[in-house]
Enzyme design. Structure first.
Site, PDB file in Angstrom:
ATOM      1  N   TYR A 144       0.824  -1.214   0.000  1.00  0.00           N
ATOM      2  CA  TYR A 144       0.000   0.000   0.000  1.00  0.00           C
ATOM      3  C   TYR A 144       0.855   1.259   0.000  1.00  0.00           C
ATOM      4  O   TYR A 144       1.953   1.243   0.533  1.00  0.00           O
ATOM      5  CB  TYR A 144      -0.901   0.013   1.241  1.00  0.00           C
ATOM      6  CG  TYR A 144      -1.897  -1.103   1.313  1.00  0.00           C
ATOM      7  CD1 TYR A 144      -2.209  -1.894   0.204  1.00  0.00           C
ATOM      8  CD2 TYR A 144      -2.553  -1.399   2.504  1.00  0.00           C
ATOM      9  CE1 TYR A 144      -3.130  -2.928   0.295  1.00  0.00           C
ATOM     10  CE2 TYR A 144      -3.479  -2.423   2.597  1.00  0.00           C
ATOM     11  CZ  TYR A 144      -3.758  -3.186   1.489  1.00  0.00           C
ATOM     12  OH  TYR A 144      -4.673  -4.202   1.584  1.00  0.00           O
ATOM     13  N   SER A 202     -13.085  -4.937   0.826  1.00  0.00           N
ATOM     14  CA  SER A 202     -13.970  -4.368  -0.199  1.00  0.00           C
ATOM     15  C   SER A 202     -15.438  -4.629   0.113  1.00  0.00           C
ATOM     16  O   SER A 202     -16.210  -5.021  -0.768  1.00  0.00           O
ATOM     17  CB  SER A 202     -13.622  -4.914  -1.594  1.00  0.00           C
ATOM     18  OG  SER A 202     -12.384  -4.424  -2.033  1.00  0.00           O
ATOM     19  N   LEU A 241     -17.712  -2.568   0.472  1.00  0.00           N
ATOM     20  CA  LEU A 241     -18.541  -1.637  -0.298  1.00  0.00           C
ATOM     21  C   LEU A 241     -18.186  -1.662  -1.787  1.00  0.00           C
ATOM     22  O   LEU A 241     -18.611  -0.784  -2.541  1.00  0.00           O
ATOM     23  CB  LEU A 241     -18.401  -0.212   0.249  1.00  0.00           C
ATOM     24  CG  LEU A 241     -19.021   0.044   1.615  1.00  0.00           C
ATOM     25  CD1 LEU A 241     -18.805   1.489   2.039  1.00  0.00           C
ATOM     26  CD2 LEU A 241     -20.511  -0.294   1.620  1.00  0.00           C
ATOM     27  N   PHE A 300     -15.361  -1.058  -3.614  1.00  0.00           N
ATOM     28  CA  PHE A 300     -14.706   0.169  -4.090  1.00  0.00           C
ATOM     29  C   PHE A 300     -15.649   1.367  -4.043  1.00  0.00           C
ATOM     30  O   PHE A 300     -15.559   2.274  -4.859  1.00  0.00           O
ATOM     31  CB  PHE A 300     -14.153  -0.008  -5.501  1.00  0.00           C
ATOM     32  CG  PHE A 300     -12.875  -0.795  -5.573  1.00  0.00           C
ATOM     33  CD1 PHE A 300     -12.264  -1.301  -4.443  1.00  0.00           C
ATOM     34  CD2 PHE A 300     -12.276  -1.046  -6.799  1.00  0.00           C
ATOM     35  CE1 PHE A 300     -11.079  -2.032  -4.506  1.00  0.00           C
ATOM     36  CE2 PHE A 300     -11.085  -1.773  -6.891  1.00  0.00           C
ATOM     37  CZ  PHE A 300     -10.497  -2.260  -5.731  1.00  0.00           C
ATOM     38  N   LEU A 349     -21.174   0.353  -3.522  1.00  0.00           N
ATOM     39  CA  LEU A 349     -22.333   0.111  -2.669  1.00  0.00           C
ATOM     40  C   LEU A 349     -22.659   1.289  -1.747  1.00  0.00           C
ATOM     41  O   LEU A 349     -23.447   1.143  -0.817  1.00  0.00           O
ATOM     42  CB  LEU A 349     -22.124  -1.177  -1.864  1.00  0.00           C
ATOM     43  CG  LEU A 349     -22.273  -2.457  -2.703  1.00  0.00           C
ATOM     44  CD1 LEU A 349     -21.744  -3.670  -1.945  1.00  0.00           C
ATOM     45  CD2 LEU A 349     -23.738  -2.670  -3.111  1.00  0.00           C
ATOM     46  N   GLY A 373     -23.753   3.798  -3.561  1.00  0.00           N
ATOM     47  CA  GLY A 373     -24.728   4.299  -4.515  1.00  0.00           C
ATOM     48  C   GLY A 373     -24.246   5.489  -5.322  1.00  0.00           C
ATOM     49  O   GLY A 373     -24.962   5.975  -6.200  1.00  0.00           O
TER      50      GLY A 373
END
Length: 346
Positions: free
Chosen positions: A53, A234, A236, A238, A241, A243
């Site tokens: 990272y 993950s 969500l 990326f 989710l 929206g």
């Protein structure tokens, strides 16, 4: 906050884990420090990072995320308040700038020593293999495809021997695996069962969300019966989710706007499923992001849910999901959508 224990240990960890992969790229050092301050205040005691990272990996940002965590430890003196997890990068074209990658003994030792130095700590609580050396379990694929060009040789025993020596030296406390398949998971577990001196993998860090429930195919039974806890990443997809990408939107500065090749969560079927989950959340006066995270939090095989955020607003909303309990009716409707559009983002 709610807490679980790392399997086979007495180490208590928050059910929400603070993910860090944007620090040093999408987030500055100061922002990373602010996130850690807030997370700790909210009862989160579990941080996950990696030598790879920030993502996407680049030589100019080599291992900067670990450095940001290290400067926070030095500044605050909070090392003893955190259960710290990190990872060694596996062999890949995009990791060659890190060092001679792979899980040879010298590579693992070099990786651990480098992480300890950057993190400004004497030990790592949970050290994980970021992905397998063999060619398997790639993003975008739902199953194993035979690769006759893969010349990997079985080295599970040798890898565990090296990790055992690092445990004995006190540099790591426990080990985990990541992006693993049922076969790979069982091979690691069987090695430690047959050879009692070898360390046992206690967690597996794999993707898991409303858009990718592939962990339930094979891995969830292993997780429950063998007590190897899922660290879900993950959750969500990326950020899909949340929206924010619905209606063909592409918010400026968002992860998928910056890195369009990470597009598996916005392919047509994934967007179609996301729209249905969004409508379900709206019908029940819920935030789609919190409903999505609460679903992951509710799984019996979950040890901790790794959330990540680029803004404090996102971080606060994500952490607050721990207080949401989904009704049986909502869970049934989630399963109905999943039956209609299963795993659209492997």
């Amino acid at each position: 906050m709610k807490y679980t224990k790392l399997p086979h240990t007495d180490i208590e960890v928050s059910k929400i884990c603070l993910g860090t992969m944007t620090w040093g790229n999408q987030n500055t050092e100061a922002e990373g420090h602010e996130q850690m301050d807030y997370a700790l205040e909210q009862g989160i005691n579990f941080f996950d990072t990696a030598e790879l990272y920030p993502i996407p990996a680049h030589p100019d940002r080599k291992s900067d995320t670990e450095k940001i965590i290290g400067t926070w430890f030095k500044k605050t003196g909070n090392r003893d308040k955190v259960v710290l997890a990190s990872k060694i990068a596996g062999k890949a074209e995009f990791t060659k700038f890190i060092r001679t990658t792979g899980f040879q003994r010298e590579s693992i030792i070099e990786a651990v020593e480098g992480s300890l130095q950057r993190l400004q700590t004497d030990y790592i609580d949970l050290y994980q293999l970021h992905w397998p050396e063999r060619n398997t379990n790639f993003f975008g694929k739902r199953g194993y495809k035979v690769d006759i060009t893969d010349h990997w040789e079985d080295n599970f025993h040798q890898v565990l021997e090296t990790l055992r020596d690092l445990v004995r030296e006190g540099k790591i406390r426990h080990i985990g695996i990541s992006n693993e398949t049922p076969w790979g998971t069982m091979r690691y577990l069987e090695e430690s069962k047959v050879h009692a001196t070898l360390p046992r993998a206690i967690t597996v860090q794999n993707p898991y969300s409303l858009l990718n429930r592939i962990f339930e195919i094979g891995m969830s039974e292993i997780s429950m019966r063998e007590q190897i806890g899922l660290l879900a990443y993950s959750p969500l997809g990326f950020g899909v989710l949340s929206g924010k990408y619905l209606g063909d939107r592409m918010p400026e500065g968002s992860r998928l706007a910056l890195f369009p090749n990470y597009n598996r969560y916005i392919k047509p079927e994934a967007i179609k499923a996301t729209q249905k989950y969004y409508e379900l959340a709206q019908a029940n006066d819920l935030s789609l992001a919190q409903m999505s995270l609460a679903f992951v939090n509710s799984r019996p095989f979950l040890t901790s849910n790794i959330i990540g955020a680029t803004t404090m607003k996102q971080l606060k909303e994500n952490i607050a999901s721990i207080n949401m309990e989904l009704s049986d009716e909502i869970l049934e409707q989630i399963d109905a959508i999943h039956e209609e559009i299963p795993n659209p983002a492997p």
